[in-house]
Design a protein around this motif. Sequence first.
Motif, PDB file in Angstrom:
ATOM      1  N   LYS A   1      37.432  13.193  84.976  1.00  0.00           N
ATOM      2  CA  LYS A   1      38.589  13.869  85.569  1.00  0.00           C
ATOM      3  C   LYS A   1      38.394  13.881  87.082  1.00  0.00           C
ATOM      4  O   LYS A   1      37.455  14.480  87.593  1.00  0.00           O
ATOM      5  CB  LYS A   1      38.704  15.296  85.027  1.00  0.00           C
TER       6      LYS A   1
ATOM      7  N   VAL B   1      37.552  17.142  89.275  1.00  0.00           N
ATOM      8  CA  VAL B   1      36.221  17.733  89.459  1.00  0.00           C
ATOM      9  C   VAL B   1      35.576  17.290  90.773  1.00  0.00           C
ATOM     10  O   VAL B   1      35.210  18.134  91.607  1.00  0.00           O
ATOM     11  CB  VAL B   1      35.305  17.427  88.260  1.00  0.00           C
TER      12      VAL B   1
ATOM     13  N   PHE C   1      35.145  19.686  94.028  1.00  0.00           N
ATOM     14  CA  PHE C   1      33.740  19.905  94.393  1.00  0.00           C
ATOM     15  C   PHE C   1      33.511  19.518  95.856  1.00  0.00           C
ATOM     16  O   PHE C   1      33.082  20.338  96.684  1.00  0.00           O
ATOM     17  CB  PHE C   1      32.869  19.061  93.460  1.00  0.00           C
TER      18      PHE C   1
ATOM     19  N   ALA D   1      28.487  16.415  87.346  1.00  0.00           N
ATOM     20  CA  ALA D   1      29.453  17.494  87.134  1.00  0.00           C
ATOM     21  C   ALA D   1      30.581  17.053  86.214  1.00  0.00           C
ATOM     22  O   ALA D   1      31.255  17.884  85.603  1.00  0.00           O
ATOM     23  CB  ALA D   1      30.023  17.959  88.476  1.00  0.00           C
ATOM     24  N   THR D   2      30.809  15.740  86.103  1.00  0.00           N
ATOM     25  CA  THR D   2      31.905  15.204  85.291  1.00  0.00           C
ATOM     26  C   THR D   2      31.479  14.852  83.875  1.00  0.00           C
ATOM     27  O   THR D   2      32.261  14.253  83.133  1.00  0.00           O
ATOM     28  CB  THR D   2      32.477  13.946  85.960  1.00  0.00           C
TER      29      THR D   2
ATOM     30  N   SER E   1      31.496  19.663  80.893  1.00  0.00           N
ATOM     31  CA  SER E   1      32.552  19.990  81.851  1.00  0.00           C
ATOM     32  C   SER E   1      33.812  20.397  81.095  1.00  0.00           C
ATOM     33  O   SER E   1      33.952  20.078  79.907  1.00  0.00           O
ATOM     34  CB  SER E   1      32.849  18.789  82.768  1.00  0.00           C
TER      35      SER E   1
ATOM     36  N   ALA F   1      39.202  21.850  85.137  1.00  0.00           N
ATOM     37  CA  ALA F   1      38.445  20.939  85.992  1.00  0.00           C
ATOM     38  C   ALA F   1      38.515  21.386  87.449  1.00  0.00           C
ATOM     39  O   ALA F   1      37.523  21.309  88.180  1.00  0.00           O
ATOM     40  CB  ALA F   1      38.978  19.519  85.839  1.00  0.00           C
ATOM     41  N   TRP F   2      39.689  21.844  87.898  1.00  0.00           N
ATOM     42  CA  TRP F   2      39.827  22.358  89.263  1.00  0.00           C
ATOM     43  C   TRP F   2      38.932  23.572  89.468  1.00  0.00           C
ATOM     44  O   TRP F   2      38.222  23.679  90.474  1.00  0.00           O
ATOM     45  CB  TRP F   2      41.277  22.728  89.542  1.00  0.00           C
TER      46      TRP F   2
ATOM     47  N   PHE G   1      36.281  24.470  87.747  1.00  0.00           N
ATOM     48  CA  PHE G   1      34.881  24.044  87.655  1.00  0.00           C
ATOM     49  C   PHE G   1      34.417  23.420  88.966  1.00  0.00           C
ATOM     50  O   PHE G   1      33.349  23.755  89.488  1.00  0.00           O
ATOM     51  CB  PHE G   1      34.747  23.048  86.508  1.00  0.00           C
ATOM     52  N   GLY G   2      35.208  22.502  89.515  1.00  0.00           N
ATOM     53  CA  GLY G   2      34.843  21.847  90.769  1.00  0.00           C
ATOM     54  C   GLY G   2      34.776  22.829  91.931  1.00  0.00           C
ATOM     55  O   GLY G   2      33.862  22.750  92.771  1.00  0.00           O
TER      56      GLY G   2
ATOM     57  N   CYS H   1      31.547  24.830  91.603  1.00  0.00           N
ATOM     58  CA  CYS H   1      30.375  24.026  91.994  1.00  0.00           C
ATOM     59  C   CYS H   1      30.282  23.903  93.512  1.00  0.00           C
ATOM     60  O   CYS H   1      29.197  24.029  94.095  1.00  0.00           O
ATOM     61  CB  CYS H   1      30.474  22.632  91.371  1.00  0.00           C
TER      62      CYS H   1
END
Length: 331
Positions: free
Chosen positions: A215, A218, A222, A261-262, A267, A274-275, A277-278, A281
Motif C-alpha cells: 500500500k 504507508v 511514514f 512497514a509494508t 500492516s 495504512a495512513w 500506521f504510516g 511510524c
Amino acid sequence: MSEETPDIRMPDPSKLMVSNSPHMRDKPTIDKIMLTVVAAMLPACIAAVLFFGLAALKVLVISTVSCILAEEGWNKLMKRPSTWRDGSAILSGILLGMNLNAGSPWWICVLGGLLAMILGKQLYGGLGYNPFNPVLVARVGLLIGFPGIMTTWHKPELGRMVIDGVTAATPLGLAPGETVLQDMILGNVGGCLGETSALALLIGGGILIWKKLIKWEVPLAFIGTVFVITGMMHLVNPEQYHSPFVHILSGGLLLGAFFMATDMVTSPMTHKGAWIFGLGCGLITSLIRLWGSYPEGVSFAILFMNALVPLIDRGTVRKPFGYVAPAKGEA
C-alpha cells in the motif's frame, strides 16, 4: 444414510476462511510475491556489495542461509511440513542481512536468523500469524544484546572487494552541515547494508508499488511525517538538527518504509489504516531521532505500530456490502 445415497462429506468449517461477498480471485501466489519482493531488493543488495565488497555478500549469504535452516529446523522439530520454498525465509534472510553492517561476525548473522525465524515467526504459528515483523524482532534483539557490534559502521569505498576495517559515522551521527546529499543518494556513506544507497531503495520501492504488492499510503505517510517534523525542527534550530532530506536519505527510513512497514502480515489491511500506521511510524521515528537515546528509531517505531495493527483494522474496517444496521434495542 441408505446404500443408495452417496456419502457427501462437508469440509471442516474451522478450516474455511470466507470473507464477505463479493469475492475476487487473483493469480499471485505466496512464492511469486516473495520472489518479486526479493527481486525488488536486488538493486540495494548490488549497491551494498559494490560499496562494501565481499564482506557484504558474506553477511547476506550467511543471514539468508541461517533463516532457511532455522525455519526448517523448527519445522522438523515440530513435525511440520517444509515451508522454505514459499520464499518467506529467503526474503527474511536478505532483509536481516540488510539490517546488519558489513563487519558483522558470522555468529551475529546466525543468531539473528534464529531470533527472526523462531522468536519472531514460528512461535506464533508461522507465516501469516506473526504480529511483529520477524526481521525487526531480530534487529532490536541484537541491538539490545550487542550494541557495540550493531553500531559499528565501516567506511565504504566503491569498487573495492574488501573492507579495510576503518569505521565511519552514519550521516545521522555527524554534525548538521557535515553530510553530503550526493553520497547519501548513491550510497557512499557508513551504515547498515540497507541504509546506504537511497537511490537503490527507491528503485526497489517503486517496483513494489508498480506491482501493487504494498500500500503506497504507508511509505508516503511514514516518509512525509518524518520530513514535516524534522523539517520544522531544522527551521527552528538548523545548527542542532539535521535537514529533513538528511533524515529521509539516511538511516533505515527508506528500507523500513518500503520493505518492512509494508509487510502484508503485520500492516493494516485497510487504506485508512495504512495512513494511520504510516503516520504513527513517522511520528515515533522522529521523536526517537530528535530526542531519544538511540540515533535511529525506525525499528522501534514499526514494532510499536505492529502491536496496534489489530486495533487500527478494527477501527477502520468498512461495512460489508448490503450491511443493515440493527434497530436500537435489538439484540
